[in-house]
Design a protein around this motif. Structure first.
Motif, PDB file in Angstrom:
ATOM      1  N   LEU A   1      -7.783  14.152 -10.088  1.00 23.90           N
ATOM      2  CA  LEU A   1      -6.653  14.587 -10.624  1.00 23.90           C
ATOM      3  C   LEU A   1      -5.604  14.894  -9.555  1.00 23.90           C
ATOM      4  N   ARG A   2      -4.543  14.632  -9.721  1.00 28.44           N
ATOM      5  CA  ARG A   2      -3.286  14.960  -8.913  1.00 28.44           C
ATOM      6  C   ARG A   2      -3.533  14.292  -7.554  1.00 28.44           C
ATOM      7  N   GLN A   3      -3.805  12.897  -7.632  1.00 38.30           N
ATOM      8  CA  GLN A   3      -4.279  12.050  -6.400  1.00 38.30           C
ATOM      9  C   GLN A   3      -3.565  10.833  -6.882  1.00 38.30           C
ATOM     10  N   PRO A   4      -2.945  10.153  -5.812  1.00 36.52           N
ATOM     11  CA  PRO A   4      -2.050   8.660  -5.911  1.00 36.52           C
ATOM     12  C   PRO A   4      -3.264   7.830  -6.528  1.00 36.52           C
TER      13      PRO A   4
ATOM     14  N   THR B   1       0.271  -7.792  -4.426  1.00 35.55           N
ATOM     15  CA  THR B   1       0.456  -6.620  -3.425  1.00 35.55           C
ATOM     16  C   THR B   1      -0.181  -5.503  -4.312  1.00 35.55           C
ATOM     17  N   THR B   2      -0.209  -4.212  -3.196  1.00 37.78           N
ATOM     18  CA  THR B   2      -1.059  -3.038  -3.812  1.00 37.78           C
ATOM     19  C   THR B   2      -0.006  -1.956  -3.514  1.00 37.78           C
ATOM     20  N   LEU B   3      -0.146  -0.955  -4.290  1.00 34.42           N
ATOM     21  CA  LEU B   3       0.771   0.122  -4.110  1.00 34.42           C
ATOM     22  C   LEU B   3       0.143   1.158  -5.082  1.00 34.42           C
ATOM     23  N   ALA B   4       0.198   2.673  -4.326  1.00 33.94           N
ATOM     24  CA  ALA B   4      -0.120   3.693  -5.160  1.00 33.94           C
ATOM     25  C   ALA B   4       0.855   4.615  -5.682  1.00 33.94           C
ATOM     26  N   LEU B   5       0.566   5.127  -6.832  1.00 36.58           N
ATOM     27  CA  LEU B   5       1.553   6.202  -7.562  1.00 36.58           C
ATOM     28  C   LEU B   5       0.761   7.458  -8.049  1.00 36.58           C
ATOM     29  N   LEU B   6       1.677   8.578  -7.820  1.00 37.91           N
ATOM     30  CA  LEU B   6       1.389   9.818  -8.273  1.00 37.91           C
ATOM     31  C   LEU B   6       1.986  10.233  -9.633  1.00 37.91           C
ATOM     32  N   LEU B   7       1.253  10.610 -10.538  1.00 38.11           N
ATOM     33  CA  LEU B   7       1.873  11.001 -11.853  1.00 38.11           C
ATOM     34  C   LEU B   7       2.723  12.316 -11.691  1.00 38.11           C
ATOM     35  N   PRO B   8       4.042  12.303 -12.003  1.00 39.37           N
ATOM     36  CA  PRO B   8       4.616  13.570 -11.937  1.00 39.37           C
ATOM     37  C   PRO B   8       4.333  14.547 -13.397  1.00 39.37           C
ATOM     38  N   GLU B   9       4.453  15.874 -12.764  1.00 40.57           N
ATOM     39  CA  GLU B   9       4.112  16.765 -13.831  1.00 40.57           C
ATOM     40  C   GLU B   9       5.522  17.489 -14.174  1.00 40.57           C
ATOM     41  N   PRO B  10       5.727  17.693 -15.594  1.00 36.55           N
ATOM     42  CA  PRO B  10       6.960  18.416 -15.979  1.00 36.55           C
ATOM     43  C   PRO B  10       6.686  19.874 -15.752  1.00 36.55           C
ATOM     44  N   ARG B  11       7.847  20.678 -15.756  1.00 38.62           N
ATOM     45  CA  ARG B  11       7.959  22.101 -15.509  1.00 38.62           C
ATOM     46  C   ARG B  11       7.144  22.712 -16.554  1.00 38.62           C
ATOM     47  N   ASP B  12       6.241  23.625 -16.445  1.00 34.88           N
ATOM     48  CA  ASP B  12       5.569  24.249 -17.467  1.00 34.88           C
ATOM     49  C   ASP B  12       4.342  23.691 -18.074  1.00 34.88           C
ATOM     50  N   TYR B  13       4.089  22.400 -17.534  1.00 34.23           N
ATOM     51  CA  TYR B  13       2.858  21.612 -17.936  1.00 34.23           C
ATOM     52  C   TYR B  13       2.045  21.194 -16.643  1.00 34.23           C
ATOM     53  N   GLU B  14       0.598  20.830 -16.820  1.00 34.51           N
ATOM     54  CA  GLU B  14       0.139  20.427 -16.085  1.00 34.51           C
ATOM     55  C   GLU B  14      -0.690  19.351 -16.638  1.00 34.51           C
ATOM     56  N   ILE B  15      -1.395  18.329 -15.705  1.00 34.80           N
ATOM     57  CA  ILE B  15      -1.845  17.012 -16.479  1.00 34.80           C
ATOM     58  C   ILE B  15      -3.336  17.387 -16.365  1.00 34.80           C
ATOM     59  N   GLY B  16      -3.741  17.219 -17.477  1.00 35.00           N
ATOM     60  CA  GLY B  16      -5.497  17.806 -17.481  1.00 35.00           C
ATOM     61  C   GLY B  16      -6.317  16.712 -17.612  1.00 35.00           C
ATOM     62  N   ILE B  17      -5.975  15.379 -17.833  1.00 39.37           N
ATOM     63  CA  ILE B  17      -6.634  14.042 -17.708  1.00 39.37           C
ATOM     64  C   ILE B  17      -5.827  12.994 -17.466  1.00 39.37           C
TER      65      ILE B  17
ATOM     66  N   GLY C   1       0.853  -1.166   0.132  1.00 40.67           N
ATOM     67  CA  GLY C   1      -0.066   0.058  -0.114  1.00 40.67           C
ATOM     68  C   GLY C   1       0.826   1.290  -0.067  1.00 40.67           C
ATOM     69  N   VAL C   2       2.213   1.014  -0.159  1.00 38.73           N
ATOM     70  CA  VAL C   2       3.025   2.328  -0.131  1.00 38.73           C
ATOM     71  C   VAL C   2       2.613   3.247  -1.147  1.00 38.73           C
ATOM     72  N   VAL C   3       2.686   4.585  -1.011  1.00 36.72           N
ATOM     73  CA  VAL C   3       2.544   5.590  -1.938  1.00 36.72           C
ATOM     74  C   VAL C   3       3.768   6.104  -2.441  1.00 36.72           C
ATOM     75  N   LEU C   4       4.033   6.074  -3.547  1.00 38.94           N
ATOM     76  CA  LEU C   4       5.218   6.555  -4.325  1.00 38.94           C
ATOM     77  C   LEU C   4       4.984   7.819  -5.208  1.00 38.94           C
ATOM     78  N   ARG C   5       5.915   8.727  -5.145  1.00 37.64           N
ATOM     79  CA  ARG C   5       5.648   9.903  -5.925  1.00 37.64           C
ATOM     80  C   ARG C   5       7.097  10.316  -6.604  1.00 37.64           C
ATOM     81  N   PRO C   6       7.287   9.524  -7.800  1.00 39.77           N
ATOM     82  CA  PRO C   6       8.388   9.830  -8.361  1.00 39.77           C
ATOM     83  C   PRO C   6       8.677  11.071  -9.210  1.00 39.77           C
ATOM     84  N   LEU C   7       9.869  11.351  -9.321  1.00 38.36           N
ATOM     85  CA  LEU C   7      10.085  12.626 -10.204  1.00 38.36           C
ATOM     86  C   LEU C   7      10.173  12.038 -11.552  1.00 38.36           C
ATOM     87  N   LEU C   8      10.119  12.720 -12.721  1.00 38.91           N
ATOM     88  CA  LEU C   8      10.350  12.406 -13.927  1.00 38.91           C
ATOM     89  C   LEU C   8      11.653  11.966 -14.251  1.00 38.91           C
TER      90      LEU C   8
END
Length: 381
Positions: free
Chosen positions: A242-245, A215-231, A156-163
């Motif tokens: 949006l913006r949730q693991p 097993t289970t885990l949660a991941l948060l999609l990273p956003e690049p500089r100057d951009y945001e995730i719309g979908i 169930g760990v939450v991972l927040r990777p960088l690009l």
């Protein structure tokens, strides 16, 4: 009758024991970075490299609400000032600055500090300590083993990777196609493989079962500089939030799971360049943040102003009104004012991240030991 085959996953989950060697593969190759300067720094980390121990006081600065507290700004400023005054980069300070940048959502700064670690044996120990927090983005306090590999992540760990790190400094708005791979990451009693990619239209994370139990885990999609995730999509099903693991269940024999974020360029009015010297208006009149007199984050912003004043050697403070519209001798020299978005507005944190990045770049490139320190100034509420 309980057989050894049934007992092994139980021992791995409860005692933190290693999974069988034929499931783990080459322990020295748990992370593959794309070609570039970050990969060269990481190449100094071998399977036997023991990670350096992070200082205990750093844990408080890296807490969930760390950058919301004045103490974190003070700690960041102290580290940055010491690094700017040093003859050469110090791996420990750069590692701490990288982790602070990662926690603040400043991925380009985190990678720049990682590159500054260098290629010495001591630098390799700090690279091993830092990397798991960048990719795959393990939580603060995770135990790191030899070779920089995370040890026994909980189910169930939450991972927040960088690009994945770029091949160099990118101009504003640019995206570079990059891929990083994590192999044999132990989550609960399972091994998980992760592929993190960015291309022109989106960010993608592929997750598959690599051995052991489910097993289970949660991941948060990273956003690049100057951009945001719309979908955002999970296994190509559009997600409402949006913006949730996103939680992924990884089971032996199933196809890989895919998280995808479609990018759109973020509209911003922030400058895109970096000044080689402070503008005369700031040197002569200071830097002022315009916020409401009853702003709920006033104490935090005073901490920001204190940090900036010490680092830049100019007066920095808060104002409840913008003096830029005044004219004539009565106005004096008003300096530079920045009207911050309201507390709770995402634009406020984006503005502060931009300013912190600009201050880091300027101070590390230009500041010499012995320069005068500025004063904190705040008009009465």
């Amino acid at each position: 009758m309980i057989t050894l085959q049934l007992l092994l996953p139980l021992l791995a989950a409860t005692l933190g024991a290693a999974l069988p060697g034929d499931l783990r593969g080459d322990e020295g190759a748990w992370l593959e970075l794309p070609d570039g300067p970050a990969a060269k720094v990481w190449a100094a980390v071998g399977p036997e490299t023991r990670p350096a121990a992070l200082p205990p006081e750093l844990a408080g600065l890296l807490a969930d609400e760390g950058w919301a507290r004045a103490a974190t700004w003070a700690g960041w400023a102290e580290l940055l000032a010491a690094e700017a005054a040093a003859e050469r980069p110090d791996p420990e300070r750069r590692a701490e600055l990288a982790l602070l940048a990662r926690r603040h959502g400043r991925a380009p700064d985190a990678w720049r500090h990682f590159l500054a670690l260098g290629g010495t044996a001591r630098a390799a120990e700090w690279a091993a300590a830092v990397m798991p927090h960048l990719i795959p983005g393990v939580p603060t306090g995770t135990r790191i083993g030899p070779g920089g590999a995370p040890v026994a992540l909980a189910e169930g760990v939450v991972l927040r990777p960088l690009l994945p790190p770029p091949s160099g400094d990118l101009p504003p708005g640019a995206i570079e196609w990059r891929t990083a791979k994590v192999t044999g990451l132990r989550v609960g009693a399972a091994l998980v493989d992760i592929v993190l990619s960015i291309e022109n239209t989106g960010v993608q994370i592929d997750v598959r079962h690599g051995g052991g139990e489910r097993t289970t885990l949660a991941l948060l999609l990273p956003e690049p500089r100057d951009y945001e995730i719309g979908i955002e999509y999970l296994d190509w099903m559009r997600q409402d939030e949006l913006r949730q693991p996103h939680v992924v269940e990884v089971i032996e024999g199933e196809e890989e799971h895919t998280l995808y974020g479609r990018l759109r360029q973020r509209r911003t009015e922030l400058p895109t360049g970096r000044a080689a010297r402070l503008p005369a208006q700031i040197v002569l009149g200071g830097l002022w943040f315009v916020v409401d007199a009853d702003d709920p984050e006033r104490e935090r912003l005073l901490g920001v102003a204190t940090a900036f004043a010490g680092l830049l050697g100019v007066d920095v403070g808060l104002r409840a009104t913008d003096p830029s519209g005044e004219s004539g001798a009565a106005a004096g020299f008003p300096g530079t004012t920045i009207r911050l978005p309201a507390a709770g507005d995402a634009g406020r944190e984006r503005t502060l991240r931009y300013l912190v990045s600009a201050v880091e770049t300027y101070v590390l490139a230009r500041r010499a030991p012995g320069e005068p320190q500025g004063e904190l100034k705040s008009e009465p509420k």
